[in-house]
Write a protein that holds these residues in place. Sequence first.
Motif, PDB file in Angstrom:
ATOM      1  N   THR A  52     -42.283  56.290 -50.113  1.00 39.32           N
ATOM      2  CA  THR A  52     -42.334  57.508 -50.915  1.00 39.32           C
ATOM      3  C   THR A  52     -40.970  58.182 -51.003  1.00 39.32           C
ATOM      4  N   LEU A  53     -40.244  58.211 -49.908  1.00 36.42           N
ATOM      5  CA  LEU A  53     -38.983  58.948 -49.861  1.00 36.42           C
ATOM      6  C   LEU A  53     -37.783  58.155 -50.384  1.00 36.42           C
ATOM      7  N   LEU A  54     -37.836  56.842 -50.293  1.00 36.33           N
ATOM      8  CA  LEU A  54     -36.681  56.041 -50.696  1.00 36.33           C
ATOM      9  C   LEU A  54     -36.325  56.188 -52.180  1.00 36.33           C
ATOM     10  N   PRO A  55     -37.284  56.241 -53.111  1.00 37.63           N
ATOM     11  CA  PRO A  55     -36.891  56.457 -54.515  1.00 37.63           C
ATOM     12  C   PRO A  55     -36.173  57.795 -54.731  1.00 37.63           C
ATOM     13  N   LEU A  56     -36.557  58.814 -53.975  1.00 36.07           N
ATOM     14  CA  LEU A  56     -35.864  60.096 -54.083  1.00 36.07           C
ATOM     15  C   LEU A  56     -34.443  59.993 -53.540  1.00 36.07           C
ATOM     16  N   TRP A  57     -34.276  59.181 -52.496  1.00 40.65           N
ATOM     17  CA  TRP A  57     -32.937  58.943 -51.957  1.00 40.65           C
ATOM     18  C   TRP A  57     -32.085  58.185 -52.977  1.00 40.65           C
ATOM     19  N   LEU A  58     -32.685  57.217 -53.663  1.00 35.28           N
ATOM     20  CA  LEU A  58     -31.941  56.447 -54.657  1.00 35.28           C
ATOM     21  C   LEU A  58     -31.478  57.338 -55.815  1.00 35.28           C
ATOM     22  N   GLN A  59     -32.266  58.354 -56.159  1.00 37.21           N
ATOM     23  CA  GLN A  59     -31.824  59.316 -57.175  1.00 37.21           C
ATOM     24  C   GLN A  59     -30.581  60.068 -56.699  1.00 37.21           C
ATOM     25  N   PHE A  60     -30.589  60.443 -55.422  1.00 37.08           N
ATOM     26  CA  PHE A  60     -29.419  61.124 -54.858  1.00 37.08           C
ATOM     27  C   PHE A  60     -28.216  60.193 -54.847  1.00 37.08           C
ATOM     28  N   GLU A  61     -28.445  58.943 -54.510  1.00 38.18           N
ATOM     29  CA  GLU A  61     -27.353  57.974 -54.493  1.00 38.18           C
ATOM     30  C   GLU A  61     -26.771  57.782 -55.899  1.00 38.18           C
ATOM     31  N   ALA A  62     -27.629  57.760 -56.906  1.00 42.35           N
ATOM     32  CA  ALA A  62     -27.154  57.671 -58.288  1.00 42.35           C
ATOM     33  C   ALA A  62     -26.329  58.914 -58.651  1.00 42.35           C
ATOM     34  N   PHE A  63     -26.752  60.067 -58.142  1.00 47.21           N
ATOM     35  CA  PHE A  63     -25.986  61.297 -58.357  1.00 47.21           C
ATOM     36  C   PHE A  63     -24.599  61.164 -57.730  1.00 47.21           C
ATOM     37  N   LEU A  64     -24.529  60.629 -56.512  1.00 47.92           N
ATOM     38  CA  LEU A  64     -23.227  60.436 -55.854  1.00 47.92           C
ATOM     39  C   LEU A  64     -22.348  59.479 -56.651  1.00 47.92           C
ATOM     40  N   GLN A  65     -22.942  58.399 -57.161  1.00 51.62           N
ATOM     41  CA  GLN A  65     -22.165  57.436 -57.943  1.00 51.62           C
ATOM     42  C   GLN A  65     -21.655  58.064 -59.235  1.00 51.62           C
ATOM     43  N   SER A  66     -22.461  58.931 -59.847  1.00 48.70           N
ATOM     44  CA  SER A  66     -22.022  59.591 -61.080  1.00 48.70           C
ATOM     45  C   SER A  66     -20.844  60.526 -60.830  1.00 48.70           C
ATOM     46  N   ARG A  67     -20.758  61.043 -59.620  1.00 49.80           N
ATOM     47  CA  ARG A  67     -19.633  61.911 -59.261  1.00 49.80           C
ATOM     48  C   ARG A  67     -18.424  61.110 -58.801  1.00 49.80           C
ATOM     49  N   GLY A  68     -18.614  59.815 -58.589  1.00 51.63           N
ATOM     50  CA  GLY A  68     -17.517  58.952 -58.152  1.00 51.63           C
ATOM     51  C   GLY A  68     -17.251  59.017 -56.667  1.00 51.63           C
ATOM     52  N   THR A  69     -18.186  59.586 -55.884  1.00 53.08           N
ATOM     53  CA  THR A  69     -17.990  59.680 -54.442  1.00 53.08           C
ATOM     54  C   THR A  69     -19.137  58.962 -53.737  1.00 53.08           C
ATOM     55  N   LEU A  70     -18.942  57.708 -53.426  1.00 47.96           N
ATOM     56  CA  LEU A  70     -19.940  56.955 -52.673  1.00 47.96           C
ATOM     57  C   LEU A  70     -19.349  56.627 -51.302  1.00 47.96           C
ATOM     58  N   PRO A  71     -19.686  57.438 -50.291  1.00 50.75           N
ATOM     59  CA  PRO A  71     -19.105  57.240 -48.961  1.00 50.75           C
ATOM     60  C   PRO A  71     -19.615  55.952 -48.314  1.00 50.75           C
ATOM     61  N   SER A  72     -18.982  55.599 -47.224  1.00 51.58           N
ATOM     62  CA  SER A  72     -19.337  54.350 -46.545  1.00 51.58           C
ATOM     63  C   SER A  72     -20.595  54.486 -45.695  1.00 51.58           C
ATOM     64  N   SER A  73     -20.922  55.698 -45.240  1.00 46.42           N
ATOM     65  CA  SER A  73     -22.131  55.902 -44.453  1.00 46.42           C
ATOM     66  C   SER A  73     -22.701  57.291 -44.738  1.00 46.42           C
ATOM     67  N   ILE A  74     -23.942  57.511 -44.317  1.00 50.22           N
ATOM     68  CA  ILE A  74     -24.613  58.775 -44.593  1.00 50.22           C
ATOM     69  C   ILE A  74     -23.928  59.961 -43.914  1.00 50.22           C
ATOM     70  N   SER A 110     -35.676  67.937 -50.108  1.00 47.43           N
ATOM     71  CA  SER A 110     -36.176  67.750 -48.743  1.00 47.43           C
ATOM     72  C   SER A 110     -36.114  66.287 -48.324  1.00 47.43           C
ATOM     73  N   ALA A 111     -36.400  65.379 -49.242  1.00 46.85           N
ATOM     74  CA  ALA A 111     -36.329  63.950 -48.922  1.00 46.85           C
ATOM     75  C   ALA A 111     -34.901  63.549 -48.566  1.00 46.85           C
ATOM     76  N   VAL A 112     -33.948  64.022 -49.342  1.00 45.65           N
ATOM     77  CA  VAL A 112     -32.544  63.705 -49.067  1.00 45.65           C
ATOM     78  C   VAL A 112     -32.109  64.291 -47.728  1.00 45.65           C
ATOM     79  N   LEU A 113     -32.485  65.525 -47.474  1.00 46.58           N
ATOM     80  CA  LEU A 113     -32.105  66.157 -46.210  1.00 46.58           C
ATOM     81  C   LEU A 113     -32.767  65.478 -45.023  1.00 46.58           C
ATOM     82  N   LEU A 114     -34.005  65.016 -45.189  1.00 49.79           N
ATOM     83  CA  LEU A 114     -34.693  64.315 -44.107  1.00 49.79           C
ATOM     84  C   LEU A 114     -34.007  62.998 -43.780  1.00 49.79           C
ATOM     85  N   VAL A 115     -33.619  62.269 -44.811  1.00 49.56           N
ATOM     86  CA  VAL A 115     -32.900  61.007 -44.580  1.00 49.56           C
ATOM     87  C   VAL A 115     -31.585  61.298 -43.871  1.00 49.56           C
ATOM     88  N   CYS A 116     -30.871  62.307 -44.318  1.00 52.56           N
ATOM     89  CA  CYS A 116     -29.591  62.661 -43.677  1.00 52.56           C
ATOM     90  C   CYS A 116     -29.802  63.061 -42.220  1.00 52.56           C
TER      91      CYS A 116
END
Length: 151
Positions: free
Chosen positions: A25-47, A77-83
């Motif tokens: 349930t939470l992983l698709p919400l995380w993938l949306q956040f990851e797509a947001f990071l990629q759109s900003r051009g900042t994809l760090p090496s770890s969480i 909340s999903a993103v913050l929980l993963v973090c």
Amino acid sequence: MSESRLSEEARIALSRYSSDKAAQTLLPLWLQFEAFLQSRGTLPSSIPDIPEESLRAYATSLDYRDWHVDDALVALSAVLLVCLHASYNAKILRSIVIPRIRRPVQNRQWDAFRVRTYQPLEYSQLARSRRRRTKHEVCASDPARIEDSVT
């Protein structure tokens, strides 16, 4: 297509601390956040290396999306929980919020609060007008109330 390093970390963190169903349930919400990071051009090496500014920018972007308030809160909340499960600084995570107005709920006897957007949602305006119309019709059709108001 291979999974990114951040997605792998998120999957590991979720599987370690929650059930498989929660992770699904939470992983698709995380993938949306990851797509947001990629759109900003900042994809760090770890969480834990995700900049605090990126989390705040994501929370702000959720505020401007055409989503219901609850959907935006669940996504953040999903993103913050993963973090949190990936050992991100909890003090920083507590300060990440969607910038919305909090106002007291009307006609309540306790200090409950609700999240209210800058513009009221359409369905709440319709419900409020239906309640007012119903209340007005009840008052207008009740002869006992009319007599009481005259005397």
